[in-house]
Design a protein around this motif. Structure first.
Motif, short mmCIF file in Angstrom:
data_model
loop_
_atom_site.label_atom_id
_atom_site.label_comp_id
_atom_site.label_asym_id
_atom_site.label_seq_id
_atom_site.Cartn_x
_atom_site.Cartn_y
_atom_site.Cartn_z
N LYS A 116 0.90 -1.17 0.00
CA LYS A 116 0.00 0.00 0.00
C LYS A 116 0.93 1.21 0.00
CE LYS A 116 -4.03 1.76 0.05
NZ LYS A 116 -4.91 1.55 -1.10
N TRP A 133 -13.94 -1.25 -4.30
CA TRP A 133 -13.12 -0.33 -3.49
C TRP A 133 -13.46 1.13 -3.83
CZ3 TRP A 133 -11.49 -1.74 0.81
CH2 TRP A 133 -10.95 -3.01 1.02
N LYS A 177 -10.77 2.90 4.61
CA LYS A 177 -10.38 1.57 4.10
C LYS A 177 -9.56 1.71 2.81
CE LYS A 177 -13.65 -1.73 5.95
NZ LYS A 177 -14.88 -1.02 6.39
N GLU A 183 -6.22 -0.69 2.53
CA GLU A 183 -6.20 -1.99 1.86
C GLU A 183 -5.63 -1.90 0.45
OE1 GLU A 183 -6.76 -4.73 3.45
OE2 GLU A 183 -7.34 -3.63 5.25
N THR A 229 -0.11 1.93 7.97
CA THR A 229 -0.70 0.82 7.22
C THR A 229 -0.04 -0.46 7.70
OG1 THR A 229 -0.53 -0.30 5.07
CG2 THR A 229 0.89 1.59 5.37
#
Ligand code: NAP
Length: 505
Positions: free
Chosen positions: A266, A350, A392, A396, A421
């Protein structure tokens, strides 16, 4: 040894693939059919085969076990010469292999060529390791005593690989495993079996002995579990998602064998107010939208100093709007498709989550279905602004061309966000300030950090991999890659010819 023509290599029509076990191309005996489908036009089935069963995986292990004593006895420089031949063969077929890569995985042709070149560099580097596969000597405390180490292969090892770098990752796992004298069972992603078959055929043509490299093409855990749990396997080298990697690590760890798992990312890119903004823009768009964002090292979080944020964000949005989306084999295309329907739905999900969380969408956000793209898994490059660290979409891995923007005032806040993260693969900073760059290098919780260059990339001669949820076990590539696949043996050689008087040693 079966010939390289045992599987078909038609350029038109569907290619029939087979398993490669004990030097022979054989039909799998699993229940499922594995299909390689062009993600830019899903009407096109590129290649197919009957999947491997558990029994096929066991047969591959038996073949690797049978081949091990002979392969380990081949001197390391001779083992490496086979990799050298693969280098030549791959160079000769580079364009053709890159074309297969684009057809099967979807990344645009120039990126596929880049991946081919990178894989060949890795093969070359490990071919050189055949001459450097050595231990070391050390001075002894005792007179007339020699202390030295030799490196030995582990035995049978398994390699489990993802679809997003279906050539380079195979190169960086298989070459060091073989040069170190191990025999291998490879399980590629069932989404990219065609290129894996072509990869193995190069080793076959280069004269690799029967059973030293085996290929099983089978979906998910039926084959995967055998390649992790079977007691004959001495090491497992996995690259893929965090979800599967954690499971692989636990199962292999239970047996106490070596395991390396390189997983998701990430990755943050920080642009400070003194940065060369032209350079930063080029690095951001390459990191975020290159390979359609389907890179473990993709830039997915952009942390901007508020003084440069507005102008940079609009330049990124403008660039995203100018990207030509389509089939990566066509000239001028800048963004290829996602790999499959699951990936498309995951990315769109997402994006919806990001909108619901209150992030502001600046561009993209939808499936792309213009003329010529209706039958592919295309998505628009997407930029979210006003993202907060706890969202989120900030936490993610999305694995698509989706960029989240944060604005900051001070450096500590920027570093805090960049480390906030569970992942820790790679990071980047754009600044002209050497002290800030050095502080970032020190404080960034990642395995790889870039200064004034994008979060993506790696070179054969330096280790590649992450920390936290991005990676466990030995790093890949470079010296570390071959250390993982070998073990030291320490030798105490006493040539005094006398009984030892000291009780200390
Ligand atoms: P994945 O779903 O985890 O699959 C990776 C491999 O594991 C595939 O060969 C897959 O086979 C196999 N597999 C699935 N279930 C298994 C099980 N229970 N036991 C053993 N093997 C199993 O990952 P992916 O979607 O292919 O790849 C994308 C992910 O890889 C992303 O998260 C990306 O960040 C990561 N990645 C990391 C690096 C790195 O170096 N850090 C590099 C590239 C990619 P099937 O295909 O048959 O399911």
């Amino acid at each position: 040894m079966a010939t390289a023509t045992a599987t078909q290599t038609k350029t038109a029509g569907t290619v029939g693939l087979k398993q490669f076990i004990d030097g022979r191309w054989t039909q799998g005996t699993g229940k499922n059919e594995i299909r390689s489908v062009n993600p830019a036009d899903t009407r096109q089935v590129l290649a197919q085969c009957r999947g491997a069963s558990r029994q096929d995986a066991l047969r591959a292990l038996e073949a690797a076990q049978k081949a091990f004593p002979r392969w380990r006895a081949v001197p390391a420089p001779s083992r490496a010469r086979i990799i050298e031949k693969v280098v030549h063969l791959a160079r000769e077929r580079k364009e053709e292999l890159a074309r297969i890569l684009t057809l099967e995985e979807g990344k645009i042709f120039p990126e596929a060529l880049g991946e081919l070149e990178k894989g060949i560099n890795l093969l070359e580097w490990y071919a050189g390791e055949g001459l450097r596969f050595m231990g070391h000597t050390a001075p002894s405390e005792l007179p007339k005593n020699l202390l030295f180490t030799v490196r030995e292969p582990l035995g049978i090892v398994s390699a489990i690989t993802p679809w997003n770098f279906p050539w380079a990752i195979l190169c960086w796992k298989i070459a060091p495993a073989l040069v170190a004298g191990n025999t291998v069972v490879l399980k590629p992603s069932s989404l990219t079996p065609w290129l894996a078959v072509e990869f193995v055929k190069l080793f076959e043509s280069a004269g690799l002995p029967q059973g030293a490299l085996n290929l099983v093409i089978g979906a998910g855990s039926e084959v995967g579990d055998v390649l992790v749990e079977d007691e004959r396997i001495e090491a497992v080298s996995f690259t893929g998602s965090n979800e599967v990697g954690v499971r692989v690590h636990a199962l292999a760890g239970k047996r106490g064998v070596r395991v390396t798992c390189e997983m998701g990312g990430k990755n943050p890119c920080l642009v400070w107010k003194d940065a060369d903004l032209e350079l930063a823009l080029a690095g951001i768009v390459k990191g975020a939208f290159g390979s359609t964002g389907q890179r473990c090292t993709a830039t997915s979080r952009l942390i901007l100093h508020e003084e440069v944020a507005d102008s940079l964000v609009w330049q990124i949005v403008e660039f995203a709007g100018s990207l030509k989306i389509g089939d990566g084999l066509k000239p001028g295309i800048g963004l290829g498709p996602l790999i499959d329907a699951n990936q498309l739905h995951a990315v769109l999900k997402w994006i919806e989550i990001g909108k619901k969380e209150g992030a502001k969408i600046l561009c993209g956000g939808k499936r792309f279905t213009a003329e010529g793209c209706r039958n592919g898994w295309f998505v628009e490059p997407t930029v979210f602004d006003q993202v907060t660290p706890s969202m989120k979409i900030a936490q993610e891995e999305i694995f698509g061309p989706v960029l989240s923007v944060f604005r900051v005032r001070d450096f500590e806040e920027a570093v805090r966000i960049s480390n906030h993260t569970r992942f820790g693969l790679t990071s980047a900073i754009y600044t002209q300030n050497l002290s800030l760059a050095l502080r970032f290098i020190e404080e960034s919780q990642v395995g790889m950090v870039h200064v004034n260059s994008p979060t993506i990339g790696g070179e054969a001669q330096v280790p590649f991999g992450g920390v936290k949820a991005s990676g466990v076990g030995e790093r890949e590539m470079a010296k570390e890659g071959i250390l993982f696949f070998s073990k030291p043996k320490t030798v105490f050689l006493d040539y005094t010819g006398k009984k030892r008087e000291s009780n200390i040693y």
